[in-house]
Design an enzyme around this catalytic site. Structure first.
Site, mmCIF file in Angstrom:
data_model
loop_
_atom_site.group_PDB
_atom_site.id
_atom_site.type_symbol
_atom_site.label_atom_id
_atom_site.label_comp_id
_atom_site.label_asym_id
_atom_site.label_seq_id
_atom_site.Cartn_x
_atom_site.Cartn_y
_atom_site.Cartn_z
ATOM 1 N N SER A 84 -8.968 3.606 2.813
ATOM 2 C CA SER A 84 -7.833 4.027 2.019
ATOM 3 C C SER A 84 -7.082 2.876 1.355
ATOM 4 O O SER A 84 -6.209 3.104 0.513
ATOM 5 C CB SER A 84 -6.861 4.833 2.882
ATOM 6 O OG SER A 84 -6.344 4.062 3.948
ATOM 7 N N LYS A 124 0.838 -1.200 0.000
ATOM 8 C CA LYS A 124 0.000 0.000 0.000
ATOM 9 C C LYS A 124 0.873 1.250 0.000
ATOM 10 O O LYS A 124 1.877 1.318 0.726
ATOM 11 C CB LYS A 124 -0.918 -0.017 1.227
ATOM 12 C CG LYS A 124 -1.877 1.170 1.296
ATOM 13 C CD LYS A 124 -2.806 1.028 2.499
ATOM 14 C CE LYS A 124 -3.726 2.231 2.641
ATOM 15 N NZ LYS A 124 -4.639 2.106 3.805
ATOM 16 N N SER A 138 -10.219 1.678 6.907
ATOM 17 C CA SER A 138 -9.492 1.569 5.637
ATOM 18 C C SER A 138 -9.172 0.149 5.200
ATOM 19 O O SER A 138 -8.772 -0.073 4.065
ATOM 20 C CB SER A 138 -8.204 2.391 5.702
ATOM 21 O OG SER A 138 -8.502 3.762 5.755
#
Length: 472
Positions: free
Chosen positions: A156, A81, A180
């Site tokens: 996210s 990520k 997220s």
């Protein structure tokens, strides 16, 4: 054999270890799929050159031939990520202020993923500095939902979830402060797991006050997620808040008959839901009943507006502190998204007494939830209050006619487990009449990560939603 990119991470791992698949073929298969599909969804960013990746795959094959099996991720393509540092790969945090930042170090969990044999191929897209549950930013643009490319993939960890759903990756890492790992799992029909706070050590946790965000795993099955968690987790002396090592192996055969499930729903009408979402999540409770669980509705029992104000105070405080240097520089501040500036400026208006009062609110909430666990083995909530929304908007301004007064109010359903530091498995709840996915949170006792994973695995066995793939 199934198409290589359809294999679970554990099946892929076994095939490589047993020499039924070579690492070069695995890498070539995933790069070909990324080349064909990623332009449609923009999940993978900062992809490394193909020749470098193929060379690493060949080296992984030579290592196996020499009897050197590095771990269960040996030779498996992995994208980190873009909020976590991976040595030698651009880490933009989705921000124009960091569009040229290439770290010379790995975050702690990335170290462990590499040590287990993974080949890091690039990054997965995320919103700017992780703010907001919609993965768009000025560096790489927007990530789109594989089930409907006009919709958001959430955030996210939206890039990670979309990449999993589209079979661009077998397993992925993510992080979670305000849902997220949970909202993107719901939006993309995959599994996300928010571990107990401290379970996965992180560079960000050297700050004793930073006790909201965690790193964790995502995957297409609970077994894959549990395997990655076991790799990420464990005490690290560089993280003073990291938990001691313990057995996190998946108890996949756990019998849930008689388990008590508390359904929190919309907290007695406090939360707004897009029509169809709450109903779909409520219907998923039948899966627990089929397993012999006892399901009960739980009245709120807590001032939920106080919980929201507690959340806002602590989030403002942490974001303002973490971004103070960038905000102080006018040129860098001008490149910040409005939501970031709003968080920081609200943080600047807080006093120590405000933060202390919010900490008391958090403690009261923790005690309340502890009381619920005297009566229930697990609590269940929806993972999001809306279906995936139009990718072109920044965030939902209203839900079912109720105005959302902040950029993140539409995700309020996730703050309770975060503030209590609880382990949560985000699992699919099915698809609405619009063909879009939704999901639930299975919430466990403090530090009950292994029990939550076992419950999620049992739920997975009696449902079939994870088998539904997006069409390309």
């Amino acid at each position: 054999m199934q198409d290589i990119t359809d294999l679970s991470a554990l099946a892929l791992s076994a095939a490589i270890a047993e020499r039924r698949l070579d690492c070069r073929s695995v890498m070539a298969a995933f790069l070909a799929r990324i080349g064909a599909i990623n332009p449609q969804i923009n999940a993978i960013v900062s992809l490394r050159p193909e020749e470098d990746l193929m060379a690493e795959a060949e080296e992984a094959d030579r290592a196996l031939a020499a009897g050197n099996h590095r771990g269960w991720l040996h030779g498996i393509p992995f994208a980190v990520k873009d909020l976590a540092e991976a040595k030698g790969i651009l880490c933009s945090f989705g921000s124009a202020n960091y569009a040229d930042f290439v770290p010379d170090y790995d975050d702690f969990h990335v170290e462990r993923i590499r040590a287990a044999g993974a080949i890091v191929i690039g990054k997965t897209n995320a919103p700017e500095m992780g703010l907001g549950s919609h993965s768009y930013n000025p560096v790489f643009g927007v990530t789109r939902n594989p089930y409907d490319r006009t919709k958001s993939a959430g955030g996210s960890s939206g890039g990670a979830a979309a990449a999993l759903a589209a079979r661009l990756l077998p397993v992925a890492d993510g992080s979670d402060m305000m849902g997220s790992l949970r909202n993107p799992a719901a939006f993309n029909n995959v599994v996300g797991f928010r571990p107990s706070f401290g379970r996965v050590p992180s560079l960000g946790n050297e700050l004793f006050l930073g006790q909201l965000a965690v790193n964790g795993p995502m995957g297409r099955s609970v077994a894959d997620v549990a395997a990655l968690l076991a790799t990420q987790a464990g005490h690290d002396p560089r993280d003073p808040l990291s938990l001691a090592d313990e057995d996190l192996s998946l108890d996949a055969g756990r019998d849930l008959s008689g388990a008590r499930i508390g359904w929190l729903g919309d907290f007695g009408g406090y939360l707004a839901f897009e029509p169809g979402v709450l109903e779909l999540c409520h219907a998923s409770l039948d899966a627990f009943r089929r397993m012999g669980c006892v399901v009960e509705e739980v009245p709120p029992g807590f001032d939920m507006d106080r919980l929201w104000q507690t959340w806002r105070t602590l989030r403002h405080f942490l974001v303002a502190g973490g971004q103070a240097a960038d905000y102080a520089d006018p040129a860098r501040r001008a490149r910040m998204k409005p939501e970031m500036i709003w968080e920081i400026e609200n943080g600047h208006g807080l006093s120590a007494a405000d933060v202390y009062a919010a900490s008391l609110g958090r403690s009261d909430w923790h005690r309340h939830v502890a009381g619920l666990f005297d009566r229930y083995d697990f609590l269940v909530l929806p993972s999001a209050q809306v279906f995936p929304f139009a990718a072109e908007i920044d965030w939902p301004k209203a839900i079912d006619g109720r105005a959302m007064d902040t950029y993140h109010r539409w995700m309020e359903v996730v703050i309770g487990p975060t503030l209590a530091g609880l382990p949560v498995a985000a699992m699919p709840a099915g698809f609405g009449a619009n063909g879009l996915p939704a999901g639930i949170q299975i919430i466990g006792h403090p530090r009950g990560d292994r029990a939550v994973l076992a419950a999620a695995a049992a739920y997975e066995k009696v449902t079939d939603w994870l088998g539904r793939q997006p069409a390309f």
